[in-house]
Design a protein around this motif. Structure first.
Motif, mmCIF file in Angstrom:
data_model
loop_
_atom_site.group_PDB
_atom_site.id
_atom_site.type_symbol
_atom_site.label_atom_id
_atom_site.label_comp_id
_atom_site.label_asym_id
_atom_site.label_seq_id
_atom_site.Cartn_x
_atom_site.Cartn_y
_atom_site.Cartn_z
ATOM 1 N N LEU A 53 13.140 6.248 -13.228
ATOM 2 C CA LEU A 53 13.380 4.868 -12.818
ATOM 3 C C LEU A 53 12.206 3.943 -13.147
ATOM 4 C CD1 LEU A 53 15.046 5.490 -9.319
ATOM 5 C CD2 LEU A 53 16.185 4.830 -11.457
ATOM 6 N N GLY A 54 11.116 4.540 -13.664
ATOM 7 C CA GLY A 54 9.970 3.730 -14.073
ATOM 8 C C GLY A 54 8.965 3.466 -12.987
ATOM 9 N N PHE A 55 8.942 4.326 -11.942
ATOM 10 C CA PHE A 55 8.007 4.140 -10.838
ATOM 11 C C PHE A 55 6.979 5.265 -10.809
ATOM 12 C CE2 PHE A 55 11.929 2.085 -9.304
ATOM 13 C CZ PHE A 55 11.431 0.812 -9.045
ATOM 14 N N GLU A 56 5.787 4.928 -10.343
ATOM 15 C CA GLU A 56 4.753 5.933 -10.141
ATOM 16 C C GLU A 56 5.153 6.824 -8.973
ATOM 17 O OE1 GLU A 56 -0.061 6.123 -9.152
ATOM 18 O OE2 GLU A 56 0.974 4.194 -9.403
ATOM 19 N N ALA A 57 4.800 8.092 -9.058
ATOM 20 C CA ALA A 57 5.162 9.049 -8.012
ATOM 21 C C ALA A 57 4.223 8.917 -6.819
ATOM 22 C CB ALA A 57 5.140 10.472 -8.566
ATOM 23 N N THR A 58 4.507 7.938 -5.942
ATOM 24 C CA THR A 58 3.713 7.730 -4.733
ATOM 25 C C THR A 58 4.603 7.838 -3.501
ATOM 26 O OG1 THR A 58 4.092 5.334 -4.655
ATOM 27 C CG2 THR A 58 2.224 6.121 -5.988
ATOM 28 N N ILE A 59 3.981 7.998 -2.346
ATOM 29 C CA ILE A 59 4.718 8.078 -1.086
ATOM 30 C C ILE A 59 5.504 6.789 -0.847
ATOM 31 C CG2 ILE A 59 4.520 8.338 1.409
ATOM 32 C CD1 ILE A 59 3.934 10.903 -0.015
ATOM 33 N N ASP A 60 4.868 5.637 -1.071
ATOM 34 C CA ASP A 60 5.529 4.352 -0.855
ATOM 35 C C ASP A 60 6.764 4.205 -1.745
ATOM 36 O OD1 ASP A 60 3.718 3.701 1.034
ATOM 37 O OD2 ASP A 60 2.741 2.090 -0.075
ATOM 38 N N ASN A 61 6.624 4.511 -3.038
ATOM 39 C CA ASN A 61 7.754 4.392 -3.954
ATOM 40 C C ASN A 61 8.864 5.377 -3.607
ATOM 41 O OD1 ASN A 61 6.644 2.314 -5.452
ATOM 42 N ND2 ASN A 61 5.720 3.665 -6.969
#
Length: 221
Positions: free
Chosen positions: A70-78
């Protein structure tokens, strides 16, 4: 929906474990509600539209893969904000009419917030996929207070689930690039599934209109 307040002193691993605990708790909450509905249908209507229920939590690998796709960084928030299907429940019904009946019963619960609905029965995907998806939030009551968590619910008939299971296997076998003849056959099967569901529902409605059969206590040959 704001991400649950996690202790600032937690490191990423602790935050991950806490968030997965909350998703697991939300899954248990939704499963309990569905089980109660199932018991009520048996008790009051002597008919249960729920054939069976499946539940799962996405694996860490699947979560990271989807975020990247989906084009997002793998972070807790995302992970919390952008993904709606980390906790998922699938309800399998006999008839298409049962799907909408169940979706309405779930959405009418006072503390259930319906965040998103995708009706792939009224509007099938181009490949023929049919199912009813709803993303809800439910309250989780912890010792520190209430937290709202998202759960995706998919509701489909037995025939739709059979088709979707095969489509899923083909999709991952060919990494989304199945041969054209397979895609065409799948679409034809999806159309047959839709026709089958329609005819089966019509037969069931005719059965209901005919009423209960008379009691015949004579010994059968």
């Amino acid at each position: 929906m704001a991400i649950p307040e996690l202790p600032k002193e937690y490191d990423q691993l602790d935050q991950w474990k806490t968030l997965m605990f909350l998703y697991s708790s939300a899954l248990q909450e939704v499963q309990t509600r569905i089980n109660i509905l199932s018991d009520e249908f048996h008790h009051i209507n002597h008919y249960n539209p729920i054939e069976h229920v499946k539940a799962r939590i996405k694996t860490p690998e699947s979560i990271v893969k989807k975020l990247k796709r989906l084009g997002f960084e793998a972070t807790i928030d995302n992970m919390y904000r952008e993904l709606h299907d980390i906790a998922g429940v699938r309800i399998i019904c006999s008839f298409t009419s049962d799907i909408y009946y169940l979706a309405d019963a779930i959405s009418r619960q006072n503390d259930v917030n319906v965040l998103m609905v995708k009706d792939y029965i009224a509007n099938p995907k181009p490949n023929g996929y049919r199912s009813y998806h709803m993303v809800i939030s439910v309250p989780i009551y912890l010792s520190s207070g209430q937290v709202e968590m998202k759960v995706e619910i998919q509701i489909r008939t037995i025939a739709m689930d059979f088709w979707a299971s095969l489509e899923h296997k083909i999709h991952y076998k060919f990494e989304g690039a199945a041969p054209s003849h397979m895609r065409e056959n799948l679409k034809e099967c999806a159309d047959m599934v839709a026709l089958l569901d329609e005819r089966m529902m019509a037969l069931n409605e005719s059965l209901q209109e005919a009423g209960e059969p008379e009691d015949d206590s004579r010994e059968q040959p």
